[in-house]
Design a protein around this motif. Structure first.
Motif, PDB file in Angstrom:
ATOM      1  N   VAL A   1       0.923  -1.184   0.145  1.00 19.69           N
ATOM      2  CA  VAL A   1       0.009  -0.062   0.056  1.00 19.69           C
ATOM      3  C   VAL A   1       1.018   1.143  -0.012  1.00 19.69           C
ATOM      4  CG1 VAL A   1      -1.756   1.450   1.257  1.00 19.69           C
ATOM      5  CG2 VAL A   1      -1.879  -1.096   1.177  1.00 19.69           C
ATOM      6  N   SER A   2       0.811   1.928  -1.103  1.00 16.47           N
ATOM      7  CA  SER A   2       1.576   3.049  -1.128  1.00 16.47           C
ATOM      8  C   SER A   2       0.895   4.470  -0.802  1.00 16.47           C
ATOM      9  CB  SER A   2       2.489   3.229  -2.272  1.00 16.47           C
ATOM     10  OG  SER A   2       1.430   2.734  -3.513  1.00 16.47           O
ATOM     11  N   SER A   3      -0.313   4.651  -1.746  1.00 10.75           N
ATOM     12  CA  SER A   3      -1.207   5.562  -1.635  1.00 10.75           C
ATOM     13  C   SER A   3      -2.140   5.379  -0.531  1.00 10.75           C
ATOM     14  CB  SER A   3      -1.638   5.992  -2.761  1.00 10.75           C
ATOM     15  OG  SER A   3      -3.186   5.754  -3.131  1.00 10.75           O
ATOM     16  N   VAL A   4      -2.147   6.354   0.372  1.00 12.99           N
ATOM     17  CA  VAL A   4      -3.142   6.267   1.413  1.00 12.99           C
ATOM     18  C   VAL A   4      -4.718   6.053   0.975  1.00 12.99           C
ATOM     19  CG1 VAL A   4      -4.188   7.361   3.579  1.00 12.99           C
ATOM     20  CG2 VAL A   4      -1.784   7.023   3.327  1.00 12.99           C
ATOM     21  N   ASP A   5      -4.956   6.790  -0.213  1.00 18.75           N
ATOM     22  CA  ASP A   5      -6.212   7.080  -0.461  1.00 18.75           C
ATOM     23  C   ASP A   5      -7.232   5.689  -1.008  1.00 18.75           C
ATOM     24  OD1 ASP A   5      -5.384   9.744  -0.680  1.00 18.75           O
ATOM     25  OD2 ASP A   5      -4.782   9.664  -2.805  1.00 18.75           O
ATOM     26  N   ASP A   6      -6.704   4.834  -1.480  1.00 20.19           N
ATOM     27  CA  ASP A   6      -7.308   3.732  -2.120  1.00 20.19           C
ATOM     28  C   ASP A   6      -7.005   2.542  -1.472  1.00 20.19           C
ATOM     29  OD1 ASP A   6      -5.288   3.809  -5.089  1.00 20.19           O
ATOM     30  OD2 ASP A   6      -4.884   3.946  -3.065  1.00 20.19           O
ATOM     31  N   TYR A   7      -6.459   2.662  -0.162  1.00 24.84           N
ATOM     32  CA  TYR A   7      -5.974   1.354   0.338  1.00 24.84           C
ATOM     33  C   TYR A   7      -7.124   0.391   0.877  1.00 24.84           C
ATOM     34  CZ  TYR A   7      -6.965   2.472   5.160  1.00 24.84           C
ATOM     35  OH  TYR A   7      -7.332   2.977   6.688  1.00 24.84           O
ATOM     36  N   ARG A   8      -8.131   1.333   1.176  1.00 23.30           N
ATOM     37  CA  ARG A   8      -9.542   0.622   1.809  1.00 23.30           C
ATOM     38  C   ARG A   8      -9.952  -0.351   0.689  1.00 23.30           C
ATOM     39  NH1 ARG A   8     -12.616   4.567   4.683  1.00 23.30           N
ATOM     40  NH2 ARG A   8     -14.544   3.974   3.749  1.00 23.30           N
ATOM     41  N   ASP A   9     -10.271   0.065  -0.663  1.00 29.45           N
ATOM     42  CA  ASP A   9     -10.951  -0.690  -1.740  1.00 29.45           C
ATOM     43  C   ASP A   9      -9.931  -1.971  -1.982  1.00 29.45           C
ATOM     44  OD1 ASP A   9     -12.892   1.254  -1.858  1.00 29.45           O
ATOM     45  OD2 ASP A   9     -12.105   2.076  -3.724  1.00 29.45           O
ATOM     46  N   GLN A  10      -8.447  -1.465  -1.993  1.00 26.40           N
ATOM     47  CA  GLN A  10      -7.652  -2.577  -2.145  1.00 26.40           C
ATOM     48  C   GLN A  10      -7.758  -3.904  -1.236  1.00 26.40           C
ATOM     49  OE1 GLN A  10      -3.562  -0.860  -2.790  1.00 26.40           O
ATOM     50  NE2 GLN A  10      -4.157   0.610  -4.269  1.00 26.40           N
ATOM     51  N   VAL A  11      -7.517  -3.282   0.097  1.00 20.79           N
ATOM     52  CA  VAL A  11      -7.724  -4.153   1.031  1.00 20.79           C
ATOM     53  C   VAL A  11      -9.173  -5.005   1.288  1.00 20.79           C
ATOM     54  CG1 VAL A  11      -8.216  -4.432   3.642  1.00 20.79           C
ATOM     55  CG2 VAL A  11      -6.374  -2.976   2.574  1.00 20.79           C
ATOM     56  N   ARG A  12     -10.277  -4.334   0.867  1.00 21.47           N
ATOM     57  CA  ARG A  12     -11.467  -4.988   0.547  1.00 21.47           C
ATOM     58  C   ARG A  12     -11.523  -6.133  -0.430  1.00 21.47           C
ATOM     59  NH1 ARG A  12     -15.564  -2.405  -1.678  1.00 21.47           N
ATOM     60  NH2 ARG A  12     -14.877  -0.464  -0.931  1.00 21.47           N
ATOM     61  N   ASP A  13     -10.931  -5.728  -1.623  1.00 19.44           N
ATOM     62  CA  ASP A  13     -11.081  -6.625  -2.800  1.00 19.44           C
ATOM     63  C   ASP A  13     -10.120  -7.955  -2.571  1.00 19.44           C
ATOM     64  OD1 ASP A  13     -12.777  -5.289  -3.953  1.00 19.44           O
ATOM     65  OD2 ASP A  13     -11.735  -4.280  -5.212  1.00 19.44           O
ATOM     66  N   LEU A  14      -9.051  -7.590  -1.678  1.00 21.86           N
ATOM     67  CA  LEU A  14      -7.974  -8.654  -1.471  1.00 21.86           C
ATOM     68  C   LEU A  14      -8.266  -9.663  -0.423  1.00 21.86           C
ATOM     69  CD1 LEU A  14      -5.212  -9.753  -2.173  1.00 21.86           C
ATOM     70  CD2 LEU A  14      -4.187  -8.123  -0.822  1.00 21.86           C
ATOM     71  N   LEU A  15      -8.902  -8.938   0.542  1.00 20.05           N
ATOM     72  CA  LEU A  15      -9.370  -9.865   1.989  1.00 20.05           C
ATOM     73  C   LEU A  15     -10.568 -10.586   1.712  1.00 20.05           C
ATOM     74  CD1 LEU A  15      -6.615  -9.295   2.870  1.00 20.05           C
ATOM     75  CD2 LEU A  15      -7.503  -8.031   4.668  1.00 20.05           C
ATOM     76  N   ARG A  16     -10.794 -11.323   0.680  1.00 15.65           N
ATOM     77  CA  ARG A  16     -12.177 -11.948   0.414  1.00 15.65           C
ATOM     78  C   ARG A  16     -11.734 -13.455   0.253  1.00 15.65           C
ATOM     79  NH1 ARG A  16     -15.818 -10.129  -2.960  1.00 15.65           N
ATOM     80  NH2 ARG A  16     -15.125 -11.982  -4.370  1.00 15.65           N
ATOM     81  N   PRO A  17     -12.759 -14.295   0.583  1.00 14.43           N
ATOM     82  CA  PRO A  17     -12.394 -15.992   0.885  1.00 14.43           C
ATOM     83  C   PRO A  17     -12.058 -16.418  -0.599  1.00 14.43           C
ATOM     84  CG  PRO A  17     -14.677 -15.308   1.819  1.00 14.43           C
ATOM     85  CD  PRO A  17     -14.274 -14.163   0.952  1.00 14.43           C
ATOM     86  N   ASP A  18     -12.441 -15.679  -1.741  1.00 11.01           N
ATOM     87  CA  ASP A  18     -11.876 -16.046  -3.049  1.00 11.01           C
ATOM     88  C   ASP A  18     -10.567 -15.754  -3.141  1.00 11.01           C
ATOM     89  OD1 ASP A  18     -13.317 -13.886  -3.196  1.00 11.01           O
ATOM     90  OD2 ASP A  18     -13.018 -13.871  -5.225  1.00 11.01           O
ATOM     91  N   ARG A  19      -9.860 -14.798  -2.366  1.00 12.69           N
ATOM     92  CA  ARG A  19      -8.649 -14.460  -2.731  1.00 12.69           C
ATOM     93  C   ARG A  19      -7.305 -14.906  -1.811  1.00 12.69           C
ATOM     94  NH1 ARG A  19      -6.126 -12.705  -6.155  1.00 12.69           N
ATOM     95  NH2 ARG A  19      -5.476 -10.424  -5.899  1.00 12.69           N
ATOM     96  N   CYS A  20      -8.053 -15.145  -0.612  1.00 13.03           N
ATOM     97  CA  CYS A  20      -6.966 -15.813   0.339  1.00 13.03           C
ATOM     98  C   CYS A  20      -7.664 -16.259   1.627  1.00 13.03           C
ATOM     99  CB  CYS A  20      -6.051 -14.565   1.003  1.00 13.03           C
ATOM    100  SG  CYS A  20      -7.015 -13.228   1.900  1.00 13.03           S
ATOM    101  N   ALA A  21      -6.920 -16.951   2.448  1.00 11.55           N
ATOM    102  CA  ALA A  21      -7.467 -17.766   3.416  1.00 11.55           C
ATOM    103  C   ALA A  21      -7.498 -16.928   4.922  1.00 11.55           C
ATOM    104  CB  ALA A  21      -7.032 -19.148   3.785  1.00 11.55           C
ATOM    105  N   GLY A  22      -6.650 -15.965   4.760  1.00 11.48           N
ATOM    106  CA  GLY A  22      -6.247 -15.107   5.927  1.00 11.48           C
ATOM    107  C   GLY A  22      -5.391 -13.971   5.584  1.00 11.48           C
ATOM    108  N   GLY A  23      -5.689 -13.004   6.257  1.00 10.50           N
ATOM    109  CA  GLY A  23      -4.754 -11.482   6.057  1.00 10.50           C
ATOM    110  C   GLY A  23      -3.853 -11.279   7.164  1.00 10.50           C
ATOM    111  N   LEU A  24      -2.773 -10.557   6.641  1.00  9.13           N
ATOM    112  CA  LEU A  24      -2.136  -9.785   7.873  1.00  9.13           C
ATOM    113  C   LEU A  24      -1.700  -8.491   7.566  1.00  9.13           C
ATOM    114  CD1 LEU A  24       0.573 -13.202   7.745  1.00  9.13           C
ATOM    115  CD2 LEU A  24      -0.635 -12.132   9.762  1.00  9.13           C
TER     116      LEU A  24
END
Lengths: 335, 335
Positions: free
Chosen positions: B97-120
């Motif tokens: 995450v470099s830009s603070v602006d869009d980290y929310r969307d990025q995190v929301r899209d990445l931390l989903r069951p079809d993307r990963c089993a767990g997030g750090l």
DNA sequence: CCGAGGAATGGAAACGGTACCAGAATGCCT
DNA sequence: AGGCATTCTGGTACCGTTTCCATTCCTCGG
């Protein structure tokens, strides 16, 4: 978690139409597209990566296989990879290879179409078997920091770099020049081994002798570099200059020398390799190689191959450059 | 690429049986298991991650979201994560995450069951909205380097660390102590902000004044730190000691001071924060925090949560420690 | 010797998308 | 007005697993 059928139902269209909207097919009327998009937005729907991947036969992710993630240089390359990948909407699976024994299995299992759409090898020196495995691989692969036959590669001329560093010191008037630190253990020809070859050739060309004691070998770890430095300075005829195989070594060498009262560059010249960000602030002379750029370039080429011809092979040699700073100077007592 | 049906056919069994063998179900006779395993080995078959994920509803990968991958400390934490994850056979998707602006969307899209089993989350300071989004998230999340309400967290007491560093300098006899370098721009309370709070409290407790000029703010970049250092040393009453918000700053500060003839520690004491590997070799006094361990511990807790109760919340505060080396000493002219 | 219960197995449904194919709607020309 | 091409749309097969259900095959007790 809502599915494409939920969206289709709510929008009063078929799943095919929703899929077309998602994939920006032109075969959807503006009216329909708008309605579907509105529903997608309203339901906060995102297509399943797994389902999409299974259907298209390719995972929407890149894989980076890195040898020894511990080094700052690997980090720089990785940053380049990540930046370019995320520009194109790809995430990156990071795999750290620490033990040399099982990297083959790990790479084979990771670089498959159901795991990733493309692979980047960072500072990996595979043996011949591994290379032939990779050339026939189903997913395209790009090697960063290592020119491999039959595999697209981003690399520099390490031998020339070692030569440049050595010649710089020779031109300053040094004759007793040591080399620290090569690690013989790695598979294939490592970059540091090539830099050492360049060092030896430059010395030979200048008619200078290289005592066995002057070439230090060992794993890339601070304590080892420290010990090597002290061994060099303990010699009856200690070197007046050291070519370090990497900036991370050069920093330790300079520090260790100063700790025992050997001044840099007055008593000992040190030249590094890489030009890490910190090298500038420490005033370290070094051979600059574009680390970030190597990662970025590699990722860009990989994305390119994925879209066009995954089987074609591209070689890209990046430029290196001698950067003279305050850690190298003529030896004491020179004219 | 062969499939489970190919294996089933060749082995003369049903796909269910092959699947049971793959998943080590006890409901397979030894004879059958052996035959199936032989065929699997012979065909070099590996089950498709995508298909398996789609069927089980979870991707066999972890995700690490890192703020500013550029720092050496982030790298150490990441190493801990990677080591523990690969022990358990998980690969890690790395998202910077470099830009603070869009980290929310990025995190929301990445931390989903079809993307990963767990997030750090590594060094992420989400705002309240983002936190509440994460607490309700379908995949379990662990925060590393930041205690978040309702989210399992690995953290240290940054305020106490700032206080310890400052008190160390006060005990040495310093009275004019500066703080470099906090970045106000980050969302929520950053670790460096807490360290600064600790610094201020220690100063107040000791009855020492903190001129506005003594607290430097700006993005975490070498040139900024360099400029801040020069501003401090240009003051009519320059500080005799500096608390650096991180080792990476401390190194630049010491370097910049020495470059203009200000000796460390004789003329200026410097204390850092983190205890990077290089701090020891530079003789940098610092507050040690277990960086590698934070990543390893976070990954271990995440894997634990995934297997047991993904909704439970675990807090784990790691110890910090004052490490006194040669970059801090009593001020000149002290008794 | 037979039925019950458990172990082992095969096969189909489901996961959530994509892609193709067939058919409906639209527009245009004669 | 009818025919035909073109644009658009719905439905279904398929991707490769897991999981569940039904079925077969044993074994054992009565």
């Amino acid at each position: 978690m809502s599915t494409i059928s939920d969206v289709a139902e709510r929008a009063g269209v078929g799943v095919g139409t929703v899929s077309r909207v998602l994939n920006e097919s032109p075969l959807v009327s503006d009216r329909t597209r708008a309605r579907v998009l509105a529903i997608i937005d309203e339901m906060n729907y995102r297509p399943s990566f797994l389902a999409r991947g299974l259907s298209t036969g390719t995972a929407g992710v890149l894989a980076a296989v890195v040898q020894r993630m511990t080094t700052p240089s690997a980090l720089q390359r990785l940053r380049g990879i990540l930046d370019v990948a995320s520009e194109s909407g790809f995430d990156v699976i990071l795999h750290n290879v620490s033990s040399v024994d099982d990297y083959r299995d790990q790479v084979r299992d990771l670089l498959r179409p159901d795991r990733c759409a493309g692979g980047l090898l960072v500072s990996i020196q595979p043996d011949d078997d591994a290379v032939s495995m990779l050339t026939g691989n189903a997913v395209p692969v790009v090697s960063i920091d290592g020119q491999l036959p039959g595999i697209s590669s981003i690399y520099i001329d390490d031998e020339r770099g070692g030569r440049m560093a050595t010649e710089h010191l020779i031109e300053l008037g040094h004759e007793r020049i040591a080399f620290v630190l090569d690690w013989e253990d790695s598979i294939g020809f490592s970059p540091t081994a090539k830099r050492r070859t360049g060092y030896r050739k430059a010395m030979a060309d200048a008619g200078l002798e290289v005592p066995d004691d002057y070439v230090k070998v060992g794993p890339h770890q601070h304590p080892v570099t420290l010990a090597a430095t002290n061994e060099l300075l303990d010699l009856d005829e200690p070197p007046t200059a050291v070519v370090a195989a990497a900036d991370s070594h050069a920093m330790v060498i300079a520090q260790a020398a100063q700790a025992r009262g050997v001044r840099v560059p007055e008593d000992l010249s040190v030249i590094g390799f890489d030009d890490l960000e910190i090298a500038e602030h420490l005033g370290l002379s070094t051979i600059r190689q574009p680390l970030y750029e190597s990662g970025a370039r590699g990722a860009r080429i990989l994305l390119d191959l994925m879209q066009t011809d995954p089987r074609s092979v591209i070689y890209d040699e990046l430029p290196i450059e001698m950067v003279s700073r305050s850690s190298s100077a003529p030896p004491r007592g020179s004219r």
